[in-house]
Design a protein around this motif. Structure first.
Motif, PDB file in Angstrom:
ATOM      1  N   ARG A 273       0.840  -1.184   0.000  1.00 34.39           N
ATOM      2  CA  ARG A 273       0.000   0.000   0.000  1.00 34.39           C
ATOM      3  C   ARG A 273       0.879   1.240   0.000  1.00 34.39           C
ATOM      4  O   ARG A 273       1.901   1.283   0.658  1.00 34.39           O
ATOM      5  N   LYS A 274       0.450   2.241  -0.742  1.00 33.48           N
ATOM      6  CA  LYS A 274       1.227   3.474  -0.848  1.00 33.48           C
ATOM      7  C   LYS A 274       0.374   4.643  -0.405  1.00 33.48           C
ATOM      8  O   LYS A 274      -0.807   4.725  -0.727  1.00 33.48           O
ATOM      9  N   ILE A 275       0.984   5.558   0.340  1.00 26.03           N
ATOM     10  CA  ILE A 275       0.304   6.772   0.794  1.00 26.03           C
ATOM     11  C   ILE A 275       0.938   7.949   0.074  1.00 26.03           C
ATOM     12  O   ILE A 275       2.164   8.067   0.004  1.00 26.03           O
ATOM     13  N   SER A 276       0.080   8.824  -0.410  1.00 28.64           N
ATOM     14  CA  SER A 276       0.592  10.010  -1.098  1.00 28.64           C
ATOM     15  C   SER A 276       1.202  10.955  -0.070  1.00 28.64           C
ATOM     16  O   SER A 276       0.893  10.893   1.124  1.00 28.64           O
TER      17      SER A 276
ATOM     18  N   GLY B  48      -1.457  12.690   1.838  1.00 28.74           N
ATOM     19  CA  GLY B  48      -2.076  11.825   2.841  1.00 28.74           C
ATOM     20  C   GLY B  48      -1.216  11.704   4.083  1.00 28.74           C
ATOM     21  O   GLY B  48      -1.719  11.733   5.213  1.00 28.74           O
ATOM     22  N   ARG B  49       0.093  11.588   3.899  1.00 32.96           N
ATOM     23  CA  ARG B  49       1.018  11.535   5.037  1.00 32.96           C
ATOM     24  C   ARG B  49       0.944  12.809   5.860  1.00 32.96           C
ATOM     25  O   ARG B  49       0.971  12.784   7.090  1.00 32.96           O
TER      26      ARG B  49
ATOM     27  N   ILE C  77      -2.234  12.893   7.935  1.00 31.74           N
ATOM     28  CA  ILE C  77      -2.134  11.992   9.082  1.00 31.74           C
ATOM     29  C   ILE C  77      -1.246  12.604  10.155  1.00 31.74           C
ATOM     30  O   ILE C  77      -1.566  12.568  11.353  1.00 31.74           O
TER      31      ILE C  77
END
Length: 88
Positions: A55-58, A61-62, A65
């Motif tokens: 899974r990859k987070i943009s 998105g990071r 969070i």
């Protein structure tokens, strides 16, 4: 004697006889159940074909969070200060 107990004893005797037969004939017989999922089970094929995906987070998105965690810990810190000052 219970039926299930009788069946267990019969299975144990069958296992012993199979081992004795294997020793006499010179072949090796695997006794008992093996570890893991049985070969014919429904899920065995589905899990074998499924490749694990990472899974990859943009970066956005990071960042969201990280900001949410900072707000959460700031709220926690405020609550702990209120609790400790109220108890004094």
């Amino acid at each position: 004697m219970e039926v299930s107990r009788i069946l267990e004893e019969i299975d144990a005797q069958i296992s012993k006889l199979q081992q004795a037969r294997a020793l006499l004939s010179g072949t090796v017989v695997k006794v008992g159940k093996g570890r893991g999922r049985p070969k014919g089970s429904k899920n065995a094929k589905a899990t074998a074909n499924a490749a694990p995906r990472k899974r990859k987070i943009s970066p956005e998105g990071r960042k969201r969070i990280a900001e949410a965690m900072k707000r959460r810990w700031a709220e926690r810190k405020k609550q702990s200060v209120k609790v400790t000052s109220a108890t004094k």
